[in-house]
Design an enzyme around this catalytic site. Structure first.
Site, PDB file in Angstrom:
ATOM      1  N   GLU A 100       0.826  -1.210   0.000  1.00 34.41           N
ATOM      2  CA  GLU A 100       0.000   0.000   0.000  1.00 34.41           C
ATOM      3  C   GLU A 100       0.862   1.263   0.000  1.00 34.41           C
ATOM      4  O   GLU A 100       0.549   2.237  -0.673  1.00 34.41           O
ATOM      5  CB  GLU A 100      -0.936  -0.008   1.211  1.00 34.41           C
ATOM      6  N   TYR A 152       9.118 -11.999   8.824  1.00 34.34           N
ATOM      7  CA  TYR A 152       9.141 -11.953  10.284  1.00 34.34           C
ATOM      8  C   TYR A 152       8.130 -10.874  10.670  1.00 34.34           C
ATOM      9  O   TYR A 152       8.498  -9.766  11.044  1.00 34.34           O
ATOM     10  CB  TYR A 152      10.550 -11.623  10.796  1.00 34.34           C
ATOM     11  N   GLY A 166       3.216  -4.655  -9.576  1.00 31.85           N
ATOM     12  CA  GLY A 166       1.774  -4.553  -9.415  1.00 31.85           C
ATOM     13  C   GLY A 166       1.377  -3.271  -8.701  1.00 31.85           C
ATOM     14  O   GLY A 166       0.406  -2.601  -9.075  1.00 31.85           O
ATOM     15  N   ASP A 167       2.121  -2.919  -7.678  1.00 30.27           N
ATOM     16  CA  ASP A 167       1.805  -1.695  -6.937  1.00 30.27           C
ATOM     17  C   ASP A 167       2.012  -0.469  -7.826  1.00 30.27           C
ATOM     18  O   ASP A 167       1.258   0.501  -7.748  1.00 30.27           O
ATOM     19  CB  ASP A 167       2.683  -1.595  -5.693  1.00 30.27           C
ATOM     20  N   ASN A 172       0.396   0.954 -17.061  1.00 31.41           N
ATOM     21  CA  ASN A 172       1.355   0.095 -17.731  1.00 31.41           C
ATOM     22  C   ASN A 172       2.756   0.714 -17.715  1.00 31.41           C
ATOM     23  O   ASN A 172       3.756   0.039 -17.461  1.00 31.41           O
ATOM     24  CB  ASN A 172       0.871  -0.068 -19.187  1.00 31.41           C
ATOM     25  N   ASP A 183      11.319  -2.046  -4.767  1.00 35.08           N
ATOM     26  CA  ASP A 183       9.870  -2.048  -4.889  1.00 35.08           C
ATOM     27  C   ASP A 183       9.348  -0.736  -5.458  1.00 35.08           C
ATOM     28  O   ASP A 183       8.349  -0.714  -6.171  1.00 35.08           O
ATOM     29  CB  ASP A 183       9.226  -2.252  -3.512  1.00 35.08           C
TER      30      ASP A 183
END
Lengths: 321, 321, 321, 321, 321, 321
Positions: free
Chosen positions: B39, B108, B262-263, B287, B299
């Site tokens: 998120e 974890y 994806g994010d 895209n 990320d």
């Protein structure tokens, strides 16, 4: 978790310190130190898959020798047959990525402890209870004493009813093709399983054989050899027996580092033998283990555990979470 | 340069410390520490494009918690709704490049501060003036309290007339498909926009639907859902509405790291909504932003500023100078 | 091993410190410092192949200037014509891998020592005995004094009966196409050999020429130019003379870093001239040297020695051992 | 966690990208990129201790400018008053460990965005509600416009009834002692608090004063100055007021990197003012925060949170676990 | 080189993955991964000196668990008694150099495999033939089951006539002093040898004892304890028996990393017992081994081989060549 | 900037590749590659100070040989007398920080190109116009041919009226004290200047001399020796002549790496000779250059330029900005 039980496979050879640079050696800068040796790479491939493997060899009584032994013990390779030679240093090699995927190697192994391996290092007790002896052409190339050690090991293996595996593993910097062929042809006839790339096959097969098929045929006739594995690089691999030929295409995997791929292939093949797989399944396992070597950095560091064999079936670019 | 103005988008979830190794974890050695959370990755994607985004979540009162908050603030993500939980540590994950492009994750996060997020953390004032609420299936999977927080947020968003976006984001290590479907199907009906890969679509759509088309249809009928984005990996992506379907092929870009793609896609999609783009333009922006994630490490670190969106049209291998 | 003998090739320009990051600059973190300059890259390419090359230029009287000179001397580039300018710092550039293979450059060269190069730095004695003068459009773009230095060098080369080589090397951040064309068109007519990518050709050729063929034709007519090399990226390269056209396809090599490929191409081409090769062989050498630049990191660090030229014929993924 | 509330302290100056090498720059190799600026270092020191601080300054519209702003936002420094200057690059400096603990700095800040700061950047609204304005001699040295900005800020602070703090911070590479004294002497009279090393004191005090005591006395008489902090390096620090003198010895801490120690001292001192501490406690806090800078790498990265202030009382070599 | 022979020393406890940063964790960046555990550190110290040592403990069935076992096997520690727990992850800790020589640790060991160690893991056969059992207060602090495992081991050791060694090793983050004392006081009475820093002595000695001397006396009277080693940090160490007290000053060695020094001390002490040294020689060996830990990075990586014990007598700054 | 002028100093010896680890070699991991050789270190020390120095020696025709030559050329050392030996590899050494400041070296130089240096490599023309020949005991220890080369060089120097400098430089791993003394005593009598640590003095002085004073006296009588420099480590250094003794205490500098300090001292001493300084000033320059070696990493990388000699007078912990 390790036990004192007899090994499944015994192998012998020289394992060296590897200094791998990240750029041209002539520029100096950073390197990374690890260890590698064709035969101990196979041993690690086997222990990763849950088999027991013993490595016989010599290292110097120095820190690099300690690194070699630490690395093998870490991988649960049995080092009962390893020996410290106080009179010679541990061999080393420089590995330099020259251009694109081309790697350049320079050896500092002349007079190394590893090349002082001799037949007296291969006490028959070290083979007790083992099922396979694996040897390679590299050890034969190191000098008369290592060659004698290989021959002694093969004799002892025959005496003990073990299967003998030979990887031709030609190293042009150690000896010429002519020298290699003179030694490896008779040796191949003593091996139950012969492993070679298509290029190397000529060094083990009868000199008059001219094609891969002829060479395989010459190997399968007349000696002990019952099985010949031929590595075809991008074209996959073949496994030949008296019954016929199996072929498997190369697995598609993003290439990280091709060094060690042949040893990984051999480990997979021997694992299949130990597990009693059929020829096709053996070949596929060899192929899969080889793909792990190609898809990860280092000679053996990325080799799979048994439960990881299926990982390659995942989509590339996937994340396991 | 930042202002206290109301955010355009509010999202909530767990953001963790990421320890990413350069080789096999079992070999030890070097790792790099950063942060990630599905998120908050979306939130960063939005602020990079010039939108205002707020992230609601909990971190521990420890250095990794500080790292999470530092990283989000650096990216101009509004952390007004972030909370320090003195009774639990910040969650973390290990990310290991296993082979080729396959990444292996170990969490974890059991008992982590982030998984203690509850409905009381989603004060309605935190949504004041925002246009979109974005939630994901991961937060729902963290436990009853985070799920309750998601539901509270969705209710508050509806009350405030906001658009609700749901990314299915299935994590098999957190819950089973059955568990996920039981929660996500009713939730999807509360979402105006549903985002899923083709594999994940089944977890949000009616159980009887068997094809992508059926599943999309089931989502577009009966609930609030007016738009369904389907990520097809190498085959690009689709955007479905009552009016029809747009499709865009994947952009060609040298793959560096697929994590976070994806994010990034979601961030691009929501950016398009905020900018009032049509479906085709929204899909193309999604895209393009996704391609930046794929073509750079990490990320979210390589996500584009608005003026960089056109960079991908340059020839690969080019140098801007 | 180096001698005080006259150089084969003389070149002049600005060589800067290069700070190359491993990730986005905005994230901070690690960088690597080296040096680069289009003209000195060519000089290094030549000395690697066994030729003698002299580089004329200015650096600051600071540590980065020392780095530039150290790096060139290390590569046996003759720095007799290099000068320390105590009144200006050595220029530098930031090189950032933005996404996939796209690199972003930012210069800190305004007011640099290198851009203060002037005609007085090109003492005719520095060209004594040399066969080729190589210049590039970058030096021309640095300001009136560097441009005057180029012109002075060209005049002196003509006087000395040397061959003059010009690489168009357009840098949009230094000047506009209009500015470049105004300077380079007359300069190209003074060059025996003109090197350009197909995109750049328009800056050197007559304005009315609209196609590559037309532009080459305009260059080969009317001035001194007898040879035009056109770099076509993935489509290889061409070498045009009055007698006709040679074409060579790009060599297949795994791409590591495309920066410096053009300079390597030029070095290979000039090497071929010095060795008296025919057009086809010159073009192939240029192509091969260029492939080394593409297949290794850095602008010049991976350029080949003469004996390495054949390495590219090895199978990719090979290990030399 | 951050709020839009008025800052406690406002400061202004130039913050630059820092390229720090690990060895001699002339050898090339690895560097690490971060940011630093005397005034923003103070701001970070304050936010770490829980105060609110705003930094006013200019950066270029480039990646290094983004790095500066990201770094300050990460530390919760209010960048509302920061501005992107599209016409100049972000300044940078090279920091090289020359020998032992001696660091050598080279600036690339001529014409930088930061040095284009002007009085129009210091809108009075940026000071609204703040209690302290902190300025330093470095900003004054950057040119007439930055100096005018400092003067405008001081005037606005006086008008708003704020306390004005001045750190002399002499930089010989930016201006001579004579130039500095001409500007700083009148400025010091406008400052409530003057901070200087014993060496720098002469630049702020009346020219006829010859000893530290005389110089302090001259500062405390005639102008607004009510407090003078003198940094004595290994001999600790003093705080002088009309009432007398406090002295604190240097804290014993293993030295990691002395850069930034003065800014940390200032942050501690101002923190003490904000907390209403007495002179002795203020001086001790300044001393303690300074010791954190000395005992950790980087200009500001190791500065303490409030709850960490007591850490230095632990035995050296201790482990907290 | 390793044999299946009975170990000289058996120990048990939790060994974790260690993520050690090079700077503040809150800044992200680089870390290095290795393993550590007080008890396995002692085991490594012993095998380095040529003794046989077995470690009993649990790790998860994950990559970090493999890292733990690889690391111990590499050091010839016998892992026959190590167990993979498929239901819990391997514990980990973050180690951060906070300031100067102060290190900050954060544990992620709640619910770890290591903390699930139970009495059933301590099969009496694992102690067969061993001479010493070594336990520490850390294992006792991990929960009722690990404590029960310690107690079971001590009982079995007594039954087998082994010497029992206890290192108090207080960890305030695991339990309070009160909790620790309640467990450790009775346990100390079951130990032949008690090892503690002067600070920790109170947790093992009778509560009424107030001085080091009193505490030692209380330990040496009434229970099995015949020897008490007291670590005094910079003041060296003492070894107390009924016959009296030996003291040795700390060895002068440039400090690199104090973590692991206590475990190294213990290893040296137990080595002296195994070698049958007198109290003074035991204490000196303990002191020397401890100095190696202090003078090298890591918990155990720099511990000496037997032939290296004399190295510390060399002049500091020396080079062996 | 370099010229073909005659060198001021000529030296000869073996220069090797240095692989320096950051931790224990037995742990594997990262190393850094550079070059070093006692005699070429002296040459670099001299060129840094602005003198001309030529190094005579052999390297292999391999990448490490290229690294050696690149490194020396970078430092403006004249390599006209360097030779590639195609029949032997470049020697290398491993340098490992064992504990605290103790460094452990392992050589791989048996059979190296450098040790094949012979008298034929010392063409008298290589000494033409030079003022000093510098030799060291290390070259003498490499075997009969290198020793013969040293002797030939000394003879040629005498013939040319050059000053001969000898650094005893004892390496116990290369030969015993007895072997060394048998060679070095007569050689010392041929040297105008003898340099030794107090420990080494016995290897050069008459065997009956027992104290430093006696040994110096024996050296100053009977042979050519007119000056003896004695390095006393932490106690500074002495310079003895017939006229008396000068002593200088060691400079206080934070120790980074003591390797190379002796060679730096020698470079400073010879620089003083070339500059015509008196004994006291020569000794101080030697001392200062040695301090730069001690206060920076590497054998020669941190050696000072002439203008940097005064840097050590700055306060430690200072920043030049």
């Amino acid at each position: 978790m390790s036990t004192g039980a007899a090994p499944d496979v015994v192998t012998l050879g020289e394992t060296m310190a590897v200094f791998r640079s990240f750029g041209p050696l002539r520029m100096g800068g950073d390197l990374r130190l690890s260890v590698a040796g064709a035969e101990s790479n196979v041993a690690v491939g086997l222990t990763r898959l849950g088999h027991r493997a013993r490595w016989i060899g010599r290292v110097g009584d120095d820190e690099l020798g300690t690194l070699v032994l630490r690395s093998l013990r870490a991988e649960s390779v049995d080092t009962t047959g390893a020996r410290r030679d106080p009179e010679a240093p541990t061999g080393l090699l420089l590995s330099e990525p020259r251009i694109a995927d081309l790697t350049r190697i320079q050896y500092y192994r002349t007079g190394s402890a590893g090349s002082r391996l001799g037949p007296e290092d291969v006490a028959p007790a070290l083979l007790d209870g083992a099922r396979i002896l694996h040897v390679s052409g590299i050890t034969c190339a190191l000098g008369p004493r290592p060659l004698a050690a290989v021959r002694a090991a093969v004799r002892a293996a025959h005496a003990a009813g073990m299967l003998v595996s030979l990887d031709v593993n030609h190293r042009p910097r150690l000896w010429s093709s002519t020298e290699a062929a003179a030694v490896l042809r008779p040796l191949a006839r003593e091996a139950d399983l012969v492993i070679a790339s298509d290029d190397e096959l000529a060094l083990a097969a009868a000199p008059r054989a001219r094609t891969v098929a002829d060479r395989v045929r010459s190997l399968l006739s007349g000696g002990r050899t019952r099985e010949v594995a031929v590595k075809l690089g991008g074209d996959g691999a073949e496994l030949h027996t008296a019954e016929g030929r199996d072929h498997t295409p190369a697995r598609r995997v993003a290439v990280r580092d091709t060094v060690g791929a042949g040893d990984a292939f051999t480990a997979g093949l021997l694992s299949g033998v130990l597990d009693g797989l059929g020829t096709r399944e053996r070949l596929e396992r060899a192929n899969t283990v080889g793909a792990f070597a190609v898809g990860s950095e280092g000679d053996w560091q990325g080799l799979p555990e048994r439960r990881e064999l299926a990982l390659l079936d995942r989509e590339d670019g996937a994340t396991l979470r």
